[in-house]
Write a protein that holds these residues in place. Structure first.
Motif, short mmCIF file in Angstrom:
data_model
loop_
_atom_site.label_atom_id
_atom_site.label_comp_id
_atom_site.label_asym_id
_atom_site.label_seq_id
_atom_site.Cartn_x
_atom_site.Cartn_y
_atom_site.Cartn_z
N SER A 81 6.85 -8.06 -9.83
CA SER A 81 6.79 -7.24 -8.62
C SER A 81 6.28 -5.84 -8.94
O SER A 81 5.47 -5.28 -8.20
CB SER A 81 8.17 -7.17 -7.96
N ASP A 82 6.78 -5.27 -10.04
CA ASP A 82 6.34 -3.92 -10.44
C ASP A 82 4.85 -3.90 -10.75
O ASP A 82 4.17 -2.90 -10.48
CB ASP A 82 7.13 -3.45 -11.66
N LEU A 83 4.34 -4.98 -11.34
CA LEU A 83 2.91 -5.02 -11.64
C LEU A 83 2.08 -4.93 -10.36
O LEU A 83 1.08 -4.21 -10.31
CB LEU A 83 2.57 -6.31 -12.38
N VAL A 84 2.52 -5.63 -9.32
CA VAL A 84 1.80 -5.60 -8.05
C VAL A 84 1.94 -4.22 -7.39
O VAL A 84 0.94 -3.61 -6.98
CB VAL A 84 2.32 -6.71 -7.10
N SER A 85 3.17 -3.73 -7.29
CA SER A 85 3.44 -2.51 -6.53
C SER A 85 2.99 -1.23 -7.24
O SER A 85 2.54 -0.29 -6.58
CB SER A 85 4.94 -2.41 -6.23
N PHE A 86 3.12 -1.21 -8.57
CA PHE A 86 2.83 0.02 -9.31
C PHE A 86 1.63 -0.09 -10.25
O PHE A 86 1.27 0.86 -10.92
CB PHE A 86 4.07 0.44 -10.12
N GLY A 87 1.02 -1.29 -10.26
CA GLY A 87 -0.17 -1.50 -11.07
C GLY A 87 -1.38 -1.81 -10.21
O GLY A 87 -2.34 -1.05 -10.15
N VAL A 88 -1.31 -2.93 -9.50
CA VAL A 88 -2.45 -3.36 -8.68
C VAL A 88 -2.64 -2.44 -7.47
O VAL A 88 -3.78 -2.08 -7.13
CB VAL A 88 -2.28 -4.82 -8.23
N ALA A 89 -1.54 -2.06 -6.80
CA ALA A 89 -1.66 -1.24 -5.58
C ALA A 89 -2.31 0.12 -5.87
O ALA A 89 -3.27 0.50 -5.17
CB ALA A 89 -0.30 -1.05 -4.92
N PRO A 90 -1.85 0.90 -6.88
CA PRO A 90 -2.55 2.16 -7.16
C PRO A 90 -3.98 1.94 -7.64
O PRO A 90 -4.87 2.75 -7.34
CB PRO A 90 -1.69 2.84 -8.22
N ALA A 91 -4.23 0.84 -8.36
CA ALA A 91 -5.60 0.54 -8.79
C ALA A 91 -6.49 0.32 -7.57
O ALA A 91 -7.63 0.81 -7.52
CB ALA A 91 -5.61 -0.70 -9.69
N ALA A 92 -5.98 -0.40 -6.57
CA ALA A 92 -6.75 -0.64 -5.34
C ALA A 92 -7.00 0.67 -4.59
O ALA A 92 -8.09 0.88 -4.04
CB ALA A 92 -6.00 -1.63 -4.45
N LEU A 93 -6.01 1.56 -4.58
CA LEU A 93 -6.18 2.86 -3.93
C LEU A 93 -7.30 3.65 -4.59
O LEU A 93 -8.18 4.20 -3.92
CB LEU A 93 -4.88 3.66 -4.03
N VAL A 94 -7.24 3.74 -5.92
CA VAL A 94 -8.24 4.53 -6.65
C VAL A 94 -9.62 3.89 -6.51
O VAL A 94 -10.63 4.58 -6.30
CB VAL A 94 -7.84 4.66 -8.14
N PHE A 95 -9.69 2.57 -6.61
CA PHE A 95 -10.95 1.85 -6.45
C PHE A 95 -11.60 2.18 -5.11
O PHE A 95 -12.79 2.51 -5.04
CB PHE A 95 -10.70 0.35 -6.58
#
Length: 238
Positions: A81-95
């Motif tokens: 869950s942390d990978l999705v919320s704090f890894g993928v989600a901020p990556a998508a924001l920055v992208f």
């Protein structure tokens, strides 16, 4: 009684799944970066859902301790869950922010945030030294940094493709480096053993009051600087 025991054991896991759902919603709105939804921009909704994910992440651990409902399943579910919320989600924001500002090829480097987030969590799960302190930047702190940076780019000015690319390389590396970093968990309120924690909380309050969400960027930089100046021996004293 067995039925009640099963329910009790799964309360923390249910909260963890709410963390995961919030992370998924943050990703959805990250890809609606400039769209107006309910009076807010997509990136603002993404900020909100990452914040909710952080709240659920705190609550599932607290609930597990209060109910004595620890499990191997819960530990693995929490990391995923942390990978999705704090890894993928901020990556998508920055992208998406880099895409909006015209950096189409370089924007894909943003997914290093998710890749190194996965490495960070995998290392954390097999490292028994990180009970009262951390080795490397924790993934929730990494997410907070990116929220602050995206907010800075919106509220002030876009840093530019070169600086953004440099940061999406540097900060993911901080998650897997060997830098000792202190935890905010405390066993006492003693000033002697919590000087840096209190300094960080005070600094965060002042920075956010001054720059709103953009202040989170400088809060994480302050956290890193305070960790660098902390004596290694102090890490285990609290």
């Amino acid at each position: 009684m067995k039925f009640l025991h099963t329910i009790k054991q799964n309360v923390p896991n249910t909260i963890t799944c709410m963390n995961l759902f919030a992370g998924c919603m943050a990703i959805v709105f990250a890809f609606k970066f400039c769209d107006i939804v309910g009076g807010w921009h997509g990136y603002e909704w993404s900020f909100l859902f990452i914040a909710l994910a952080a709240l659920f992440d705190f609550c599932d651990g607290l609930c597990a301790r209060l109910l004595h409902a620890y499990s191997a399943l819960g530990k693995e579910l929490d990391s995923l869950s942390d990978l999705v919320s704090f890894g993928v989600a901020p990556a998508a924001l920055v992208f998406n922010q880099m895409q909006v500002n015209g950096s189409h090829p370089m924007s894909y480097a943003a997914f290093l945030i998710a890749i190194f987030g996965a490495l960070r969590l995998a290392k954390f799960n097999i490292d028994d030294r990180q009970t009262t302190s951390f080795i490397g930047l924790p993934i929730p702190a990494n997410a907070i940094f990116w929220i602050g940076l995206v907010a800075w780019n919106v509220d002030f000015r876009y840093l530019g493709d070169v600086w953004m690319t440099a940061l999406v390389v540097l900060f993911p590396l901080l998650m897997v480096c060997r830098l000792p970093m202190f935890s905010l968990k405390v066993k006492s309120l003693s000033l002697r053993f919590n000087v840096r924690r209190y300094a960080l909380l005070l600094g965060a309050a002042m920075l956010v009051a001054w720059m709103q969400l953009a202040g989170l960027l400088w809060t994480i930089i302050l956290y890193i600087l305070l960790s660098i100046t902390e004596k290694r021996g102090e890490q285990a004293e609290v």
